[in-house]
Design an enzyme around this catalytic site. Structure first.
Site, PDB file in Angstrom:
ATOM      1  N   GLY A  73      70.878  14.033  62.817  1.00  0.00           N
ATOM      2  CA  GLY A  73      71.898  13.006  62.957  1.00  0.00           C
ATOM      3  C   GLY A  73      72.035  12.505  64.385  1.00  0.00           C
ATOM      4  N   THR A  74      72.110  13.441  65.325  1.00  0.00           N
ATOM      5  CA  THR A  74      72.337  13.051  66.717  1.00  0.00           C
ATOM      6  C   THR A  74      71.222  12.139  67.222  1.00  0.00           C
ATOM      7  OG1 THR A  74      73.521  15.113  67.118  1.00  0.00           O
ATOM      8  CG2 THR A  74      72.644  13.977  69.059  1.00  0.00           C
ATOM      9  N   ASN A 146      83.859  13.256  59.310  1.00  0.00           N
ATOM     10  CA  ASN A 146      83.556  14.688  59.278  1.00  0.00           C
ATOM     11  C   ASN A 146      84.768  15.582  59.518  1.00  0.00           C
ATOM     12  OD1 ASN A 146      83.250  13.397  61.889  1.00  0.00           O
ATOM     13  ND2 ASN A 146      82.718  15.401  62.692  1.00  0.00           N
ATOM     14  N   GLN A 174      77.654  12.706  56.654  1.00  0.00           N
ATOM     15  CA  GLN A 174      78.522  13.504  55.759  1.00  0.00           C
ATOM     16  C   GLN A 174      78.613  12.896  54.365  1.00  0.00           C
ATOM     17  OE1 GLN A 174      79.835  16.450  56.276  1.00  0.00           O
ATOM     18  NE2 GLN A 174      79.662  16.708  58.486  1.00  0.00           N
ATOM     19  N   SER A 194      71.221  13.369  58.110  1.00  0.00           N
ATOM     20  CA  SER A 194      70.784  14.640  58.694  1.00  0.00           C
ATOM     21  C   SER A 194      70.569  15.675  57.594  1.00  0.00           C
ATOM     22  CB  SER A 194      71.861  15.131  59.661  1.00  0.00           C
ATOM     23  OG  SER A 194      71.544  16.432  60.101  1.00  0.00           O
ATOM     24  N   HIS A 196      70.415  18.962  57.372  1.00  0.00           N
ATOM     25  CA  HIS A 196      71.125  20.242  57.199  1.00  0.00           C
ATOM     26  C   HIS A 196      72.515  20.099  56.595  1.00  0.00           C
ATOM     27  CE1 HIS A 196      73.871  20.533  60.868  1.00  0.00           C
ATOM     28  NE2 HIS A 196      73.119  19.519  61.231  1.00  0.00           N
ATOM     29  N   THR A 232      54.953  15.000  67.345  1.00  0.00           N
ATOM     30  CA  THR A 232      54.329  15.496  66.116  1.00  0.00           C
ATOM     31  C   THR A 232      55.387  15.775  65.062  1.00  0.00           C
ATOM     32  OG1 THR A 232      52.574  16.472  67.436  1.00  0.00           O
ATOM     33  CG2 THR A 232      52.831  17.327  65.192  1.00  0.00           C
ATOM     34  N   CYS A 319      80.089  20.780  66.714  1.00  0.00           N
ATOM     35  CA  CYS A 319      79.564  20.300  68.007  1.00  0.00           C
ATOM     36  C   CYS A 319      80.615  20.346  69.098  1.00  0.00           C
ATOM     37  CB  CYS A 319      79.060  18.871  67.892  1.00  0.00           C
ATOM     38  SG  CYS A 319      78.057  18.624  66.466  1.00  0.00           S
TER      39      CYS A 319
HETATM   40  N1  PLP Z   1      77.423  12.681  62.439  1.00  0.00           N
HETATM   41  C1  PLP Z   1      78.284  13.401  61.706  1.00  0.00           C
HETATM   42  C2  PLP Z   1      79.348  12.703  60.921  1.00  0.00           C
HETATM   43  C3  PLP Z   1      78.202  14.805  61.688  1.00  0.00           C
HETATM   44  O1  PLP Z   1      79.077  15.509  60.978  1.00  0.00           O
HETATM   45  C4  PLP Z   1      77.178  15.422  62.446  1.00  0.00           C
HETATM   46  C5  PLP Z   1      77.060  16.900  62.487  1.00  0.00           C
HETATM   47  O2  PLP Z   1      78.033  17.616  62.511  1.00  0.00           O
HETATM   48  C6  PLP Z   1      76.286  14.615  63.187  1.00  0.00           C
HETATM   49  C7  PLP Z   1      76.449  13.260  63.155  1.00  0.00           C
HETATM   50  C8  PLP Z   1      75.187  15.221  64.010  1.00  0.00           C
HETATM   51  O3  PLP Z   1      74.112  15.592  63.175  1.00  0.00           O
HETATM   52  P1  PLP Z   1      73.057  16.693  63.668  1.00  0.00           P
HETATM   53  O4  PLP Z   1      73.738  18.010  63.612  1.00  0.00           O
HETATM   54  O5  PLP Z   1      71.939  16.584  62.668  1.00  0.00           O
HETATM   55  O6  PLP Z   1      72.608  16.305  65.033  1.00  0.00           O
END
Ligand code: PLP
Length: 369
Positions: A73-74, A146, A174, A194, A196, A232, A319
């Site tokens: 996601g990030t 989130n 989410q 994302s 996970h 890669t 985070c």
């Molecule tokens: N965006 C939202 C709404 C999230 O909840 C998260 C992770 O908690 C992210 C972005 C970041 O994703 P990643 O953990 O894959 O970097």
């Protein structure tokens, strides 16, 4: 810590589904080749990457050539926001990845504006329009928040941005478990996902980029992902994500009713705290503000006390764990006593019985404060 723990932090991360893990396994050991290699063994790995691309595309109603694999996601958010090159309007309930990108771009001279959320946790098209400026190139509003689980009116927000000639990006990290994502129907230009968060491994995700939208790469190097994302490919993780997103789609109806049963039991069993309500929300996430005998309880202290009793939940996003300030989403919504909030989030493996037991533990722990 209690031996029998109850994990109520699925919004932070989910376990990798066993079927998904088994699909990925051969790509670690047997078909370990570099998908960029021209020889036929490399092309076997490449075929798996392309199959996963089609699976991801199909799950969000995109074309396969509009899916760009990233590390999650990030990275997808960074690629979208930094890649457009121009002013931004971001909602003030976005994830830290989005808000930090906006701050970085602002420090580098970009015109950055904030779109206000209302007290019901909703970003309205009117608020979006109000925030746009002459130099705004991209508007960003997440699909599902989130912290409180609020669902945003993405289709109407995208239309509002387009009516002013502004591109629209949504963070759908989410959203995958509970919401039918349709990039064409929603009319979004970019969308981040994302793995996970939907039972694939950590460290893999994708960015949907509508055909015709021009982006500058964040990572340069090789020519992978059409030159937009060098490096890669993590083939097993990509294979896993393709399987996982298909499974999440297939299970969605069943999942939504399961999580509703779990959340309803949890909330009904709680005899303390005030659940933060939204106009429209998913049941996966329930944030609650707690008050003890002697006043409002610090959310961090409560989450720690619950962890000692075996109930694992969080204050805000993983985070920003350790941060002394309450989640930005709650401050933006004007939630009173936001620093007394705790987030509980449920998943496929949460049972109704666990939800009941966890809520009883919360009741007992809050009484001690
Ligand atoms: N965006 C939202 C709404 C999230 O909840 C998260 C992770 O908690 C992210 C972005 C970041 O994703 P990643 O953990 O894959 O970097």
């Amino acid at each position: 810590m209690k031996s029998e723990s109850i994990y109520l932090d699925y919004a932070a991360t989910t376990p990798t589904d066993e079927q998904v893990f088994n699909a990925a396994k051969p790509y670690y050991t047997d078909i370990f080749y570099n998908p960029a290699s021209a020889h036929f063994l490399g092309q076997k790995a490449n075929a798996a990457v392309e199959k996963a691309r089609r699976q991801c595309a199909q799950a969000v109603n995109a074309n396969a050539d509009e899916i760009y694999f990233t590390s999650g996601g990030t990275e997808s958010i960074n690629l979208a926001l930094c890649g457009v090159g121009g002013g931004l309007a971001v909602s003030n309930i976005e994830h830290d990845a989005t808000l930090a990108c906006a701050q970085k771009l602002s420090a580098n001279g970009a015109d950055v504006r904030y779109i206000k959320v209302n007290g019901d946790g909703v970003v309205t098209p009117e608020a979006l329009t109000e925030a746009l400026g002459e130099r705004t190139a991209l508007a960003c509003v997440m699909a599902v928040n989130n912290i409180v689980g609020s669902v945003q009116p993405i289709k109407r927000l995208a239309a509002a941005a387009h009516s002013k000639g502004v591109l629209f990006f949504t963070d759908a990290v989410q959203a995958v478990n509970s919401i039918d994502i349709d990039v064409k129907d929603w009319g979004v230009d970019m969308l981040a996902v994302s793995g996970h968060k939907f039972y694939a491994p950590k460290g893999v995700g994708f960015l949907y980029v509508k055909r015709g939208v021009k982006l500058n790469p964040s990572l340069v190097g090789g020519n992978q992902e059409g030159g937009l994302r060098a490096g890669t490919h993590d083939v097993p993780a990509i294979v896993a994500m393709g399987e996982a997103i298909q499974k999440a789609k297939a299970l969605r109806t069943e999942y939504v009713s399961h999580v509703k049963r779990v959340a309803d039991t949890f909330v009904k069993t709680l005899d303390c705290g005030k659940v933060i309500e939204c106009a429209e929300k998913t049941d996966e996430i329930v944030s609650v503000v707690f008050r003890g005998k002697n006043g409002y309880i610090d959310g961090g202290r409560l989450a720690t006390a619950l962890s000692v009793e075996g109930v694992c939940c969080s204050v805000g996003s993983a985070c920003s764990a350790g941060s002394a300030t309450p989640p930005q989403t709650l401050l933006a919504m004007g939630v009173e006593h936001a620093s007394s909030s705790v987030r509980f989030s449920f998943g496929r493996n949460t049972t109704v019985e666990q939800a009941k037991r966890a809520a009883q533990t919360v009741n007992a722990v809050v009484k001690r404060f």
